[in-house]
Write a protein that holds these residues in place. Structure first.
Motif, PDB file in Angstrom:
ATOM      1  N   THR A   1       0.835  -1.199   0.000  1.00 20.70           N
ATOM      2  CA  THR A   1       0.000   0.000   0.000  1.00 20.70           C
ATOM      3  C   THR A   1       0.873   1.255   0.000  1.00 20.70           C
ATOM      4  O   THR A   1       1.873   1.335   0.710  1.00 20.70           O
ATOM      5  CB  THR A   1      -0.924   0.010   1.232  1.00 20.70           C
ATOM      6  N   LYS A   2       0.462   2.233  -0.789  1.00 21.62           N
ATOM      7  CA  LYS A   2       1.278   3.437  -0.989  1.00 21.62           C
ATOM      8  C   LYS A   2       0.579   4.694  -0.489  1.00 21.62           C
ATOM      9  O   LYS A   2      -0.636   4.741  -0.328  1.00 21.62           O
ATOM     10  CB  LYS A   2       1.600   3.591  -2.480  1.00 21.62           C
ATOM     11  N   SER A   3       1.383   5.701  -0.281  1.00 25.97           N
ATOM     12  CA  SER A   3       0.873   7.014   0.116  1.00 25.97           C
ATOM     13  C   SER A   3       0.144   7.674  -1.049  1.00 25.97           C
ATOM     14  O   SER A   3       0.546   7.545  -2.207  1.00 25.97           O
ATOM     15  CB  SER A   3       2.035   7.902   0.554  1.00 25.97           C
ATOM     16  N   ASN A   4      -0.922   8.378  -0.705  1.00 33.97           N
ATOM     17  CA  ASN A   4      -1.705   9.122  -1.708  1.00 33.97           C
ATOM     18  C   ASN A   4      -2.201  10.420  -1.067  1.00 33.97           C
ATOM     19  O   ASN A   4      -3.361  10.784  -1.175  1.00 33.97           O
ATOM     20  CB  ASN A   4      -2.877   8.261  -2.187  1.00 33.97           C
ATOM     21  N   ILE A   5      -1.283  11.104  -0.393  1.00 36.17           N
ATOM     22  CA  ILE A   5      -1.710  12.194   0.489  1.00 36.17           C
ATOM     23  C   ILE A   5      -1.819  13.555  -0.193  1.00 36.17           C
ATOM     24  O   ILE A   5      -2.461  14.453   0.349  1.00 36.17           O
ATOM     25  CB  ILE A   5      -0.775  12.315   1.713  1.00 36.17           C
ATOM     26  N   SER A   6      -1.229  13.748  -1.360  1.00 32.64           N
ATOM     27  CA  SER A   6      -1.136  15.098  -1.912  1.00 32.64           C
ATOM     28  C   SER A   6      -2.492  15.726  -2.195  1.00 32.64           C
ATOM     29  O   SER A   6      -2.672  16.929  -2.023  1.00 32.64           O
ATOM     30  CB  SER A   6      -0.279  15.097  -3.181  1.00 32.64           C
TER      31      SER A   6
END
Length: 316
Positions: A262-267
């Motif tokens: 699972t990856k970051s998608n914060i932007s």
């Protein structure tokens, strides 16, 4: 069991006590395996209930720790990602909601490695997984607040792709009188819906549903469970819990897990303020591998050659 003063337990990515005996061989995992029927029910309905995770004695230990967690000092509180003594929007109700208790108390830390939880989560995920985060939801007797109808992933879009699983574990016997969880079977097929609030109007989500989805609410199922038992649900499963007006409390711990990649998608996440106390998530595309996201189950390590004999959502 007890609080390790000044220690952040997320530094330890394995059990710290003997509260949950760990299987020592691949064969010992088999006693915790879900059946083909249970996995088929999850795939069709979006949830599975009635999985025993803890004994009553283990639940008692966690409830002793929970009393301490509801009285933490400011220094201890810094280890939580979210901590609200009362998150209810109704001034006459109370809902204790905290995220991160596993970093503070031994029992809640070691619950993440409870074998019955780990095996069921593997079978329902179908792959290796990490901890995403834990949660505590506590409704006191007589004036416990609601957790409004919602989908978990609507709050988790700062991660990608969607490959998560939620495990809800009762720390009290839960039924319709004291505010148990409810599910809408098959609602995990509705797609992602907008957020309509977590602790306010119980039925606010109905404003964003179509006519067919509204009909499905007539089929809602009460998740009645003895303490120590769990239900698992899909990240898009519609669920919620009503007020507790009974003479008994309704306490629960929730463990949310995610695929190891699972990856970051914060932007583009709209509620950045909600993440200010979360563990580091890097920039978009970074794998979430901070110490607060430990790998909880790797089938190649735990099951070895028996891996091919274990039914999962991918091969059942």
């Amino acid at each position: 069991m007890g609080y390790l003063k000044s220690n952040d337990l997320s530094k330890h990515n394995s059990p710290l006590s003997n509260l949950f005996k760990q299987p020592e061989t691949p064969e010992e995992w088999m006693q915790y395996a879900l059946t083909e029927e249970q996995i088929a029910f999850y795939k069709k309905s979006g949830y599975l209930s009635g999985v025993k995770i803890m004994t009553e004695a283990q639940v008692d230990i966690l409830n002793e720790e929970l009393e301490k967690l509801q009285k933490v000092n400011e220094e201890q509180k810094k280890l939580f990602y979210h901590y609200k003594s009362n998150e209810s929007e109704d001034p006459n109700k109370v809902l204790f909601h905290a995220i991160g208790g596993w970093r503070v108390m031994l029992g809640f830390h070691d619950l993440l490695w409870a074998p019955a939880f780990r095996m069921a989560a593997y079978q329902l995920m179908g792959n290796s997984y990490r901890l995403f985060h834990d949660q505590l939801f506590c409704k006191p007797a007589k004036h416990g607040g609601v957790v409004a109808w919602h989908q978990d992933f609507s709050y988790w879009t700062f991660t990608k792709p969607m490959n998560h699983l939620t495990c809800w574990v009762g720390l009290d016997d839960a039924n319709t009188e004291n505010g148990c969880l409810y599910y809408i079977p098959n609602s995990h097929n509705w797609g992602l819906l907008p957020i309509t609030g977590l602790t306010g109007d119980m039925d606010a989500v109905k404003e964003v549903l179509n006519s067919e989805q509204l009909k499905d609410f007539n089929n809602k199922k009460a998740n009645v469970l003895p303490k120590g038992y769990a239900s698992f649900h899909h990240p898009l499963m519609m669920h919620g819990s009503y007020t507790n007006n009974s003479e008994r409390s309704r306490r629960a711990v929730v463990v949310n897990v995610m695929d190891t990649n699972t990856k970051s998608n914060i932007s583009s996440f709209e509620r950045q303020e909600d993440l200010k106390d979360f563990p580091p998530m890097g920039v978009d595309g970074d794998i979430l591998n901070d110490k607060c996201f430990p790998i909880l189950f790797n089938p190649d390590i735990e099951l070895g050659k028996l891996k091919k004999e274990i039914l999962t959502v991918n091969n059942a």
